[in-house]
Design a protein around this motif. Structure first.
Motif, PDB file in Angstrom:
ATOM      1  N   ILE A   1       2.159  -1.533  16.260  1.00 42.23           N
ATOM      2  CA  ILE A   1       2.427  -2.995  16.059  1.00 42.23           C
ATOM      3  C   ILE A   1       3.932  -3.191  15.306  1.00 42.23           C
ATOM      4  O   ILE A   1       3.914  -2.618  14.272  1.00 42.23           O
ATOM      5  CB  ILE A   1       1.539  -3.676  15.634  1.00 42.23           C
ATOM      6  CG1 ILE A   1      -0.061  -3.709  16.174  1.00 42.23           C
ATOM      7  CG2 ILE A   1       1.819  -5.145  15.209  1.00 42.23           C
ATOM      8  CD1 ILE A   1      -0.901  -4.445  15.471  1.00 42.23           C
ATOM      9  N   THR A   2       4.719  -3.825  16.050  1.00 43.67           N
ATOM     10  CA  THR A   2       5.962  -3.989  15.104  1.00 43.67           C
ATOM     11  C   THR A   2       6.235  -5.408  14.639  1.00 43.67           C
ATOM     12  O   THR A   2       5.490  -6.383  15.012  1.00 43.67           O
ATOM     13  CB  THR A   2       7.200  -3.631  16.023  1.00 43.67           C
ATOM     14  OG1 THR A   2       7.216  -4.504  17.257  1.00 43.67           O
ATOM     15  CG2 THR A   2       7.128  -2.301  16.571  1.00 43.67           C
TER      16      THR A   2
ATOM     17  N   LEU B   1       9.869   0.284  11.204  1.00 42.97           N
ATOM     18  CA  LEU B   1       8.625  -0.101  10.421  1.00 42.97           C
ATOM     19  C   LEU B   1       7.780  -0.351  11.589  1.00 42.97           C
ATOM     20  O   LEU B   1       8.003  -1.182  12.523  1.00 42.97           O
ATOM     21  CB  LEU B   1       8.476  -1.215   9.518  1.00 42.97           C
ATOM     22  CG  LEU B   1       9.328  -0.863   8.332  1.00 42.97           C
ATOM     23  CD1 LEU B   1       9.279  -2.026   7.218  1.00 42.97           C
ATOM     24  CD2 LEU B   1       8.643   0.236   7.319  1.00 42.97           C
ATOM     25  N   PHE B   2       6.215  -0.077  11.679  1.00 44.27           N
ATOM     26  CA  PHE B   2       5.327  -0.323  12.611  1.00 44.27           C
ATOM     27  C   PHE B   2       3.902  -0.244  11.800  1.00 44.27           C
ATOM     28  O   PHE B   2       3.585   0.745  11.112  1.00 44.27           O
ATOM     29  CB  PHE B   2       5.640   0.641  13.893  1.00 44.27           C
ATOM     30  CG  PHE B   2       5.343   1.972  13.840  1.00 44.27           C
ATOM     31  CD1 PHE B   2       3.870   2.349  13.853  1.00 44.27           C
ATOM     32  CD2 PHE B   2       6.145   2.795  13.545  1.00 44.27           C
ATOM     33  CE1 PHE B   2       3.698   3.839  13.923  1.00 44.27           C
ATOM     34  CE2 PHE B   2       5.890   4.121  13.583  1.00 44.27           C
ATOM     35  CZ  PHE B   2       4.664   4.463  13.638  1.00 44.27           C
ATOM     36  N   ILE B   3       2.934  -0.673  12.355  1.00 45.09           N
ATOM     37  CA  ILE B   3       1.720  -0.423  12.034  1.00 45.09           C
ATOM     38  C   ILE B   3       0.975   0.149  13.156  1.00 45.09           C
ATOM     39  O   ILE B   3       0.899  -0.252  14.403  1.00 45.09           O
ATOM     40  CB  ILE B   3       0.818  -1.873  11.540  1.00 45.09           C
ATOM     41  CG1 ILE B   3       1.718  -2.699  10.685  1.00 45.09           C
ATOM     42  CG2 ILE B   3      -0.638  -1.637  11.431  1.00 45.09           C
ATOM     43  CD1 ILE B   3       1.095  -4.170  10.366  1.00 45.09           C
ATOM     44  N   LYS B   4       0.140   1.101  12.749  1.00 40.40           N
ATOM     45  CA  LYS B   4      -0.669   2.129  13.828  1.00 40.40           C
ATOM     46  C   LYS B   4      -2.108   1.400  13.748  1.00 40.40           C
ATOM     47  O   LYS B   4      -2.704   1.453  12.491  1.00 40.40           O
ATOM     48  CB  LYS B   4      -0.549   3.457  13.394  1.00 40.40           C
ATOM     49  CG  LYS B   4      -1.466   4.285  14.525  1.00 40.40           C
ATOM     50  CD  LYS B   4      -1.277   5.817  14.141  1.00 40.40           C
ATOM     51  CE  LYS B   4       0.042   6.201  14.370  1.00 40.40           C
ATOM     52  NZ  LYS B   4       0.767   6.009  15.648  1.00 40.40           N
ATOM     53  N   ALA B   5      -2.541   0.734  14.888  1.00 40.05           N
ATOM     54  CA  ALA B   5      -3.653   0.092  14.715  1.00 40.05           C
ATOM     55  C   ALA B   5      -4.764   0.819  15.733  1.00 40.05           C
ATOM     56  O   ALA B   5      -4.214   1.310  16.746  1.00 40.05           O
ATOM     57  CB  ALA B   5      -3.738  -1.512  15.285  1.00 40.05           C
ATOM     58  N   PHE B   6      -6.086   0.481  15.149  1.00 40.06           N
ATOM     59  CA  PHE B   6      -6.988   1.340  16.101  1.00 40.06           C
ATOM     60  C   PHE B   6      -8.206   0.338  16.366  1.00 40.06           C
ATOM     61  O   PHE B   6      -8.579  -0.688  16.028  1.00 40.06           O
ATOM     62  CB  PHE B   6      -7.785   2.449  15.076  1.00 40.06           C
ATOM     63  CG  PHE B   6      -6.986   3.314  14.579  1.00 40.06           C
ATOM     64  CD1 PHE B   6      -7.067   4.816  15.243  1.00 40.06           C
ATOM     65  CD2 PHE B   6      -6.171   3.327  13.440  1.00 40.06           C
ATOM     66  CE1 PHE B   6      -6.067   5.673  14.914  1.00 40.06           C
ATOM     67  CE2 PHE B   6      -5.297   4.088  13.020  1.00 40.06           C
ATOM     68  CZ  PHE B   6      -5.211   5.413  13.714  1.00 40.06           C
TER      69      PHE B   6
ATOM     70  N   LYS C   1       2.155   2.663   3.630  1.00 37.16           N
ATOM     71  CA  LYS C   1       1.066   3.478   3.814  1.00 37.16           C
ATOM     72  C   LYS C   1      -0.182   2.849   3.389  1.00 37.16           C
ATOM     73  O   LYS C   1      -1.178   3.346   2.263  1.00 37.16           O
ATOM     74  CB  LYS C   1       1.159   4.762   2.983  1.00 37.16           C
ATOM     75  CG  LYS C   1       2.086   5.713   3.955  1.00 37.16           C
ATOM     76  CD  LYS C   1       2.079   7.085   3.295  1.00 37.16           C
ATOM     77  CE  LYS C   1       3.061   8.024   4.011  1.00 37.16           C
ATOM     78  NZ  LYS C   1       3.057   9.316   3.471  1.00 37.16           N
ATOM     79  N   LEU C   2      -0.378   1.365   3.382  1.00 32.48           N
ATOM     80  CA  LEU C   2      -1.484   0.588   3.105  1.00 32.48           C
ATOM     81  C   LEU C   2      -2.236   0.111   4.266  1.00 32.48           C
ATOM     82  O   LEU C   2      -1.837   0.100   5.548  1.00 32.48           O
ATOM     83  CB  LEU C   2      -0.933  -0.734   2.145  1.00 32.48           C
ATOM     84  CG  LEU C   2      -0.220  -0.437   1.063  1.00 32.48           C
ATOM     85  CD1 LEU C   2       0.564  -1.748   0.517  1.00 32.48           C
ATOM     86  CD2 LEU C   2      -1.032   0.240  -0.047  1.00 32.48           C
ATOM     87  N   ASN C   3      -3.584  -0.123   4.047  1.00 33.94           N
ATOM     88  CA  ASN C   3      -4.585  -0.528   5.020  1.00 33.94           C
ATOM     89  C   ASN C   3      -4.093  -2.082   5.175  1.00 33.94           C
ATOM     90  O   ASN C   3      -4.130  -2.932   4.476  1.00 33.94           O
ATOM     91  CB  ASN C   3      -5.820  -0.341   4.559  1.00 33.94           C
ATOM     92  CG  ASN C   3      -6.341   1.104   4.552  1.00 33.94           C
ATOM     93  OD1 ASN C   3      -5.428   2.021   5.260  1.00 33.94           O
ATOM     94  ND2 ASN C   3      -7.344   1.671   3.892  1.00 33.94           N
ATOM     95  N   VAL C   4      -4.132  -2.384   6.339  1.00 32.12           N
ATOM     96  CA  VAL C   4      -3.814  -3.781   6.801  1.00 32.12           C
ATOM     97  C   VAL C   4      -5.057  -4.262   8.030  1.00 32.12           C
ATOM     98  O   VAL C   4      -5.662  -3.465   8.618  1.00 32.12           O
ATOM     99  CB  VAL C   4      -2.860  -4.217   7.418  1.00 32.12           C
ATOM    100  CG1 VAL C   4      -1.541  -3.917   6.409  1.00 32.12           C
ATOM    101  CG2 VAL C   4      -2.286  -3.433   8.594  1.00 32.12           C
TER     102      VAL C   4
ATOM    103  N   ASP D   1      11.005  -8.131   6.805  1.00 28.75           N
ATOM    104  CA  ASP D   1      11.279  -7.997   5.291  1.00 28.75           C
ATOM    105  C   ASP D   1      10.394  -8.158   4.351  1.00 28.75           C
ATOM    106  O   ASP D   1      10.089  -7.555   3.550  1.00 28.75           O
ATOM    107  CB  ASP D   1      12.403  -9.218   4.847  1.00 28.75           C
ATOM    108  CG  ASP D   1      13.787  -9.193   5.611  1.00 28.75           C
ATOM    109  OD1 ASP D   1      14.195  -7.982   5.967  1.00 28.75           O
ATOM    110  OD2 ASP D   1      14.513 -10.198   5.701  1.00 28.75           O
ATOM    111  N   LYS D   2       8.971  -8.765   4.971  1.00 30.68           N
ATOM    112  CA  LYS D   2       7.819  -8.857   4.411  1.00 30.68           C
ATOM    113  C   LYS D   2       7.178  -7.363   4.278  1.00 30.68           C
ATOM    114  O   LYS D   2       6.628  -6.902   3.633  1.00 30.68           O
ATOM    115  CB  LYS D   2       6.908 -10.053   4.919  1.00 30.68           C
ATOM    116  CG  LYS D   2       7.157 -11.310   5.041  1.00 30.68           C
ATOM    117  CD  LYS D   2       6.119 -12.259   5.652  1.00 30.68           C
ATOM    118  CE  LYS D   2       6.461 -13.647   5.682  1.00 30.68           C
ATOM    119  NZ  LYS D   2       5.573 -14.411   6.059  1.00 30.68           N
TER     120      LYS D   2
END
Length: 250
Positions: free
Chosen positions: A224-225, A161-166, A240-243, A233-234
Motif C-alpha cells: 500500500i502506497t 514508502l509503502f505498507i506491507k499488508a496481510f 517499522k510500526l504496526n498499522v 509526508d505523514k
C-alpha cells in the motif's frame, strides 16, 4: 654515556599523567639505588673487618701477604659499586626536581585553563546531520563520551514508502489494485493509501500476528502506497510500526 636531565621539556597538559608516572618511577629508582648503597656498605664493612683479622695473621706468618689481595680486590669492587650508585642517585634527584618543576607548570596551566573556562564558558554547537531523515535509534546518552568510530544514532531516510499488508485469503475477492484504503497509525493519525500490488503467493503471517497454539496462518500480501504527497509526508514520521488498514465493502 653522559646524561643530561635538562633534555626536551614536556609542558603540554596532555602529558601531565606521563610526568606523574615518570616522577613515581624515578622515586622508586632512587629507593633501589639507596638499597644498593646500604647493601654494598654492609659488605664493605664486613670485608674490611675480615681483612684486618687476616692482616694480623699475616704479621704472625700464618698466611702469606698474597692472602690480602683477594680482600683488597673485593673492597675496591664494593667501593666502586657505592660510588656508582651514589652517582645514579645524584642524577635521579636532579631529574626528579626537573619533573617536579614540569608538574607544577602543568598544574598551573590546568588551573588557568579551568579559570578561563569559567570566565568564558564554551557555547554548545549543534551537529548538523549530513542527511535528512527521522531518528529511529539513539545509542548514546547526553554527555556520554564516544569514540570517533562509534555510531551515535540511526537516521532513517524514507524513500519509496509503502505498507506491507496481510489479508486473509478469503478476502481477496473484495480487493483489487487501485483500491483506496484507510490507514490508522499507532498514535491515532489517520491517513489514506492505495493498494499498489498483490503477491498472489501466500506468505506466513509475521510472528507478532500469529495466534499462539494455533496452526500457522498464511495470508495474501499487498503493498500500500500513500495516496498523495500530503499523505506521504505523514508516513515519513513512522518507521517499522504496526498499522491498521481497513477498506469499506460498499
Amino acid at each position: 654515556m653522559s646524561r643530561n636531565p635538562r633534555t626536551k621539556q614536556i609542558i603540554s597538559s596532555d602529558n601531565l599523567d606521563w610526568i606523574v608516572r615518570e616522577r613515581i618511577t624515578t622515586e622508586k629508582r632512587i629507593e633501589l639505588e639507596e638499597l644498593k648503597v646500604i647493601e654494598s656498605q654492609h659488605l664493605l664493612d664486613a670485608e674490611r673487618a675480615e681483612r684486618k683479622r687476616i692482616q694480623r695473621e699475616v704479621y704472625l706468618d700464618i698466611y702469606p701477604v698474597s692472602k690480602l689481595e683477594d680482600y683488597d680486590h673485593r673492597i675496591l669492587r664494593y667501593q666502586s659499586e657505592i660510588q656508582s650508585a651514589n652517582k645514579e642517585i645524584d642524577y635521579y634527584h636532579k631529574y626528579l626536581e626537573h619533573l617536579r618543576v614540569q608538574e607544577r607548570m602543568e598544574l598551573e596551566k590546568e588551573r588557568l585553563l579551568e579559570a578561563e573556562q569559567v570566565r568564558f564558558p564554551k557555547i554548545l554547537h549543534a551537529y548538523v546531520s549530513p542527511v535528512k531523515g527521522t531518528i529511529t535509534q539513539v545509542l548514546k546518552e547526553n554527555f556520554e563520551v564516544a569514540l570517533e568510530s562509534d555510531v551515535i544514532m540511526s537516521v532513517h531516510k524514507p524513500t519509496n514508502l509503502f505498507i506491507k499488508a496481510f489479508y486473509d485469503q478469503e478476502d481477496l475477492h473484495h480487493l483489487k489494485e487501485g483500491d483506496v484504503v484507510d490507514v490508522l497509525f499507532p498514535d491515532g493519525t489517520k491517513s489514506y493509501g492505495v493498494l499498489q500490488r498483490f503477491y498472489f503467493a501466500t506468505y506466513e503471517l509475521p510472528e507478532e500476528f500469529q495466534k499462539k497454539y494455533e496452526p500457522t496462518t498464511r495470508s495474501i500480501v499487498a503493498d500500500i502506497t500513500p495516496i498523495d504527497q500530503l499523505e506521504l509526508d505523514k508516513w515519513k514520521a513512522f518507521y517499522k510500526l504496526n498499522v491498521h488498514v481497513t477498506k469499506a465493502l460498499f
